[in-house]
Design an enzyme around this catalytic site. Structure first.
Site, mmCIF file in Angstrom:
data_model
loop_
_atom_site.group_PDB
_atom_site.id
_atom_site.type_symbol
_atom_site.label_atom_id
_atom_site.label_comp_id
_atom_site.label_asym_id
_atom_site.label_seq_id
_atom_site.Cartn_x
_atom_site.Cartn_y
_atom_site.Cartn_z
ATOM 1 N N GLU A 62 63.365 32.159 48.460
ATOM 2 C CA GLU A 62 62.085 31.578 48.068
ATOM 3 C C GLU A 62 61.986 30.089 48.412
ATOM 4 O O GLU A 62 60.967 29.632 48.928
ATOM 5 C CB GLU A 62 61.903 31.754 46.558
ATOM 6 C CG GLU A 62 60.606 31.166 46.045
ATOM 7 C CD GLU A 62 60.630 30.955 44.540
ATOM 8 O OE1 GLU A 62 59.787 30.191 44.058
ATOM 9 O OE2 GLU A 62 61.492 31.538 43.868
ATOM 10 N N ASP A 63 63.070 29.325 48.133
ATOM 11 C CA ASP A 63 62.972 27.858 48.195
ATOM 12 C C ASP A 63 63.595 27.222 49.433
ATOM 13 O O ASP A 63 63.542 26.004 49.582
ATOM 14 C CB ASP A 63 63.644 27.252 46.944
ATOM 15 C CG ASP A 63 62.889 27.602 45.671
ATOM 16 O OD1 ASP A 63 61.692 27.917 45.782
ATOM 17 O OD2 ASP A 63 63.486 27.569 44.583
#
Length: 706
Positions: free
Chosen positions: A76-77
C-alpha cells in the site's frame, strides 16, 4: 520502543532459528521499503509493523504470520508489488499481506462505503487463509494504542469502526484478550468523558471491594483444598466498556453492576470442573436458572467454561467461571491458540482445534453471504447483525445442535440448516407443536421445519429474521425471482403489442434491437423485457420502435387486440388492486405501474376510468381457466346489531368455504350497525354463493361488494 533483537529473543521460546532468521529478514526488508516514512507520532514507520508482529508473537503465531505483519503495509505505502513480495518471501506471505492491504487506490462515494468494501475484501482473503484476520487485528490493535496522534474526528471514526467491526470479530473468533483491549481503547477514544467518569467511579469502588474480594477468594480456595481439588481462584476485574454496555443495555445503575463480584477458577481436568462446581454450590446457594454449561455445549467461537451465579453472605451476588487450563488459554487467545499448540507440538489441542474449525466455518458462511449480497454496504450490514455474542442453542429432530444469535426465529434456523430448506419453508414445529415462523427460539428447544417444493421466501420474513445468512438468502432469492417474473411478463406484454403489427419476438430486426438497447443502456433483450415487466418501459412504445417497416394504418387494420391471459402465477410483478379486489369471473383491465409491474382492476373500477379510453395505457386481460388461487374480497353489510352477530356472520361465511380474515364493526345508528368483512374466495361464482347465504340472514338488511 521494541526492537527486532528483543523480538528475536522472544521468538526463541517457540520458533526454530531458521524461522527467526526469516522474520528478521522480513523486518529489514520492511525497514528499507519504509525508509524516510514517519508515523503521525513522528516515529519511524517501521515501528508500526514491528509492534504488530510483537502482538502476534504474544499469541505464539507462526513465522509466516509474523513476516506478513512486518510487511503488511509495503504494497500500500511503497512501490513494492505483490510479485516482488512473492519472489522474496513466498506465495503464502504475499497472500496474507495482500489480504490485509487497505483499498486506498479506489474511489468511493462515502467513507462508510470504503470501510465496507475494505472489509469485503478482507473476508475474501480470510476464506483463503484465516491468518489474514489475525494480522489485521494486530495491525488495528497497535493503531488503537497510538491513536492519540490523530485528529479528534479521525480518532472517533476509527474508534467507532473498531467497536462496530474489529472488536466483535475478535469476540467471534474467541480472542478475549485482544477483544477487551480493542474495546477499552476504542471506548476511551469515542466516549472520553464517559470513560473518565466510569474509571473514577471504579477506582473509588475498588477500595471498598478489595477486602470482600480477598475474603471470598480465600473462602473458595480453602473449600477446594478441603475437597482435594486442584484449582487457582482469581477475582475478575470489570472493564470500562463492559460496565458502560451493561448500564445501557440492562438499564442498571453503576452500583448495581459493581455489586456483582466475579471470580474464575482454573483447574486441570473436565472432571475437576464439575466436581468444583458441586463444591461451590455446597459453599454458597446457587441462583436458580443462572447455571450455563458451555463445556458440554461450547459457544460458536469454541469458548468452553461452566458459569454459575451464587448468593454470597451479606446479599452479595457472586459470578463464578470454572474451566481447565486449556479452555482458559482458548478463551483468551481463541483461534490464535490453535497455532500455538500446532507450533509447540502439544497433543491436548482439542479445544483449540475446535475453535479453529468453528472459525473456518464462520468465515465460509461469510463468504457465502458475500456472494449473495447485492453490494458491500448490504453485506457489512448483515455481518454486523451476525456478530452478536449472545446465542441460543437449539436441536434438530435428529439431535444435532445449532448455535443461533439471540432472538433467532425458525426461519433463521431453516437457513442455518441449508439455504434450500429456508427457501422452501412453509411452517414449523417447536417441541412437536405447530408454531409461527416469527416466534423467537429459546435454549434447548427442538425445531422441525416443514417444507414444500412450491413454497418460496416471503418478503415479510425480513421484518423478523436476525441472522445475516437468512437475510441475504431471502433478498437474493426475491431479487432473482422478481427478475425472472418480470422477464416473463415483459415477454408476454411485448408479444401482445407486437401482434398488432403482425410480428413476434422471433421476427425482431437485430439492428433495431441493438440500437434500442444501446440508447436505453441495457445489456441484452432480457434486461429490456425486465424493464417492461416492471413498468419502467411501456410495451407499446418498444413495439413501435421494433415493429417491421409497415405504415401506421396497417397496424390499425391488422390489430387483433387479443386479451392477455392471467394465470395467477406471475408472482411479485402482478398485483390485484386493493380498491376493487378483482376475482376470476370479473371483467378485468390492467395497467402497468412503474416499479410495481401489472396492476389488475375490475373493468368497472372508478380508479381507472381515465385510462379506459386510452388503449395505449390500458391492457385487455382475461382469466386463465387454470387459475386456482384464493382471492381477497371486501364486503360491506348493514345489520341489526345483537349479541353474537360477528360470530354468526363469520360462521355463515366459513360454512360456504370462505376464509374470513377480518371483521370490523363500525358505527351504530340505533339498532343498525355497519360491518366490514374481508374474506377469500376462489372465483365470482363462489363469491355469489357466499353473498347469497349472508343475505338470507334475518339480521342482514343490506350487503354490497366494495
Amino acid at each position: 520502543m521494541p526492537t527486532i533483537d528483543a523480538l528475536s529473543e522472544r521468538l526463541t521460546e517457540y520458533l526454530d532459528q531458521p524461522q527467526i532468521q526469516q522474520v528478521r529478514r522480513a523486518y529489514f526488508y520492511a525497514e528499507q521499503a519504509h525508509d524516510g516514512q514517519r508515523r503521525k507520532s513522528g516515529e519511524p514507520y517501521v515501528t508500526h509493523p514491528l509492534a504488530a508482529a510483537n502482538v502476534l508473537a504474544g499469541m505464539h503465531m507462526d513465522h509466516q504470520s509474523l513476516m506478513a505483519a512486518m510487511l503488511h503495509d509495503v504494497i500500500e505505502d511503497t512501490e513494492i508489488t505483490y510479485e516482488g513480495l512473492e519472489s522474496q518471501f513466498g506465495e503464502a506471505v504475499a497472500d496474507i499481506v495482500d489480504g490485509v492491504s487497505k483499498l486506498t487506490h479506489l474511489e468511493f462515494e462515502t467513507k462508510a462505503e470504503a470501510q465496507a468494501s475494505n472489509f469485503q475484501k478482507m473476508v475474501l482473503a480470510m476464506a483463503e487463509d484465516i491468518r489474514v484476520i489475525l494480522v489485521k487485528l494486530a495491525d488495528r490493535l497497535h493503531n488503537m494504542r497510538t491513536l492519540g496522534a490523530m485528529r479528534p474526528d479521525k480518532q472517533r471514526r476509527i474508534a467507532r469502526e473498531t467497536l462496530d467491526i474489529y472488536a466483535p470479530i475478535a469476540a467471534r473468533l474467541g480472542m478475549r484478550d485482544l477483544q477487551v483491549e480493542l474495546e477499552e481503547l476504542a471506548f476511551q477514544s469515542h466516549y472520553p468523558m464517559r470513560a473518565k467518569y466510569i474509571r473514577r467511579a471504579v477506582i473509588q469502588a475498588r477500595g471498598q471491594r478489595k477486602d470482600i474480594v480477598a475474603s471470598i477468594e480465600e473462602t473458595i480456595q480453602k473449600r477446594l483444598q478441603q475437597e482435594g481439588r486442584p484449582g487457582v481462584v482469581t477475582g475478575r476485574e470489570k472493564h470500562l466498556c463492559s460496565i458502560y454496555r451493561k448500564m445501557k443495555e440492562q438499564r442498571k445503575s453503576f452500583a448495581e453492576i459493581m455489586d456483582v463480584f466475579a471470580f474464575r477458577i482454573v483447574t486441570d481436568t473436565v472432571d475437576d470442573c464439575y466436581r468444583i462446581l458441586g463444591a461451590v454450590h455446597n459453599l454458597y446457594k446457587p441462583v436458580p436458572g443462572r447455571f450455563k454449561d458451555y463445556i458440554a455445549i461450547p459457544k460458536s467461537n469454541g469458548y468452553q467454561s461452566l458459569h454459575t451465579d451464587l448468593f454470597g453472605a451479606r446479599d452479595i451476588t457472586i459470578e463464578v467461571q470454572i474451566r481447565t487450563k486449556e479452555m482458559d488459554a482458548v478463551a483468551n487467545q481463541g483461534i490464535a491458540e490453535h497455532s500455538h499448540y500446532k507450533a509447540v507440538g502439544k497433543d491436548n489441542s482439542e479445544s483449540a482445534e475446535s475453535s479453529y474449525n468453528r472459525a473456518r466455518k464462520w468465515v465460509q458462511g461469510l463468504l457465502e453471504m458475500q456472494k449473495r449480497a447485492g453490494n458491500s454496504m448490504e453485506f457489512i450490514e448483515n455481518v454486523k447483525k451476525d456478530l452478536f455474542p449472545d446465542e441460543v442453542y437449539v436441536f434438530t429432530p435428529k439431535g444435532r445442535i445449532l448455535e443461533l444469535p439471540n432472538g433467532a426465529t425458525p426461519v433463521d434456523f431453516a437457513y442455518a440448516v441449508h439455504t434450500d430448506i429456508g427457501n422452501s419453508c412453509v411452517s414449523c414445529r417447536i417441541d412437536r407443536r405447530l408454531a409461527p415462523l416469527s416466534q423467537p427460539l429459546e435454549n434447548g428447544q427442538t425445531v422441525e421445519i416443514i417444507t414444500t417444493p412450491s413454497a418460496r421466501p416471503n418478503m415479510a420474513w425480513l421484518n423478523f429474521v436476525v441472522t445475516g445468512k437468512a437475510r441475504t438468502a431471502i433478498r437474493h432469492y426475491l431479487k432473482n425471482q422478481q427478475r425472472h417474473e418480470s422477464i416473463d411478463l415483459g415477454r408476454r406484454l411485448l408479444s401482445q403489442s407486437l401482434s398488432n403489427y403482425n410480428a413476434s419476438l422471433n421476427d425482431l430486426d437485430a439492428s433495431k434491437l441493438e440500437q434500442l438497447l444501446l440508447e436505453a443502456d441495457l445489456k441484452n433483450l432480457d434486461d429490456l423485457l425486465e424493464d417492461i415487466g416492471m413498468g419502467n418501459r411501456m410495451a407499446y412504445v418498444v413495439a413501435r420502435r421494433l415493429r417491421p417497416d409497415t405504415d401506421e394504418t396497417e397496424r390499425v387494420k391488422n390489430s387483433s387486440d387479443k386479451p392477455l391471459s392471467i394465470r395467477g402465477t406471475e408472482g411479485m410483478v402482478l398485483q390485484y388492486a386493493k380498491c376493487c379486489r378483482p376475482v376470476p369471473g370479473d371483467l378485468i383491465t390492467g395497467h402497468i405501474s412503474t416499479g410495481k409491474g401489472l396492476v389488475i382492476h375490475r373493468s368497472s373500477c372508478r380508479n381507472i376510468g381515465y385510462l379506459r379510453d386510452n388503449p395505449e395505457k390500458c391492457i385487455l386481460l382475461e382469466w386463465s381457466e387454470e387459475i386456482s388461487e384464493e382471492f381477497l374480497v371486501n364486503l360491506d353489510l348493514e345489520v341489526e346489531s345483537h349479541r353474537g352477530i360477528i360470530a354468526e356472520l363469520a360462521t355463515t361465511a366459513a360454512k360456504m368455504g370462505a376464509d374470513v380474515l377480518q371483521i370490523d364493526i363500525g358505527e351504530h345508528e340505533g339498532q343498525l350497525a355497519t360491518v366490514h368483512m374481508e374474506l377469500t374466495v376462489s372465483d365470482r361464482i363462489h363469491l355469489a354463493r357466499v353473498m347469497k347465504k349472508l343475505r338470507v340472514l334475518k339480521t342482514v338488511n343490506k350487503l354490497v361488494r366494495q
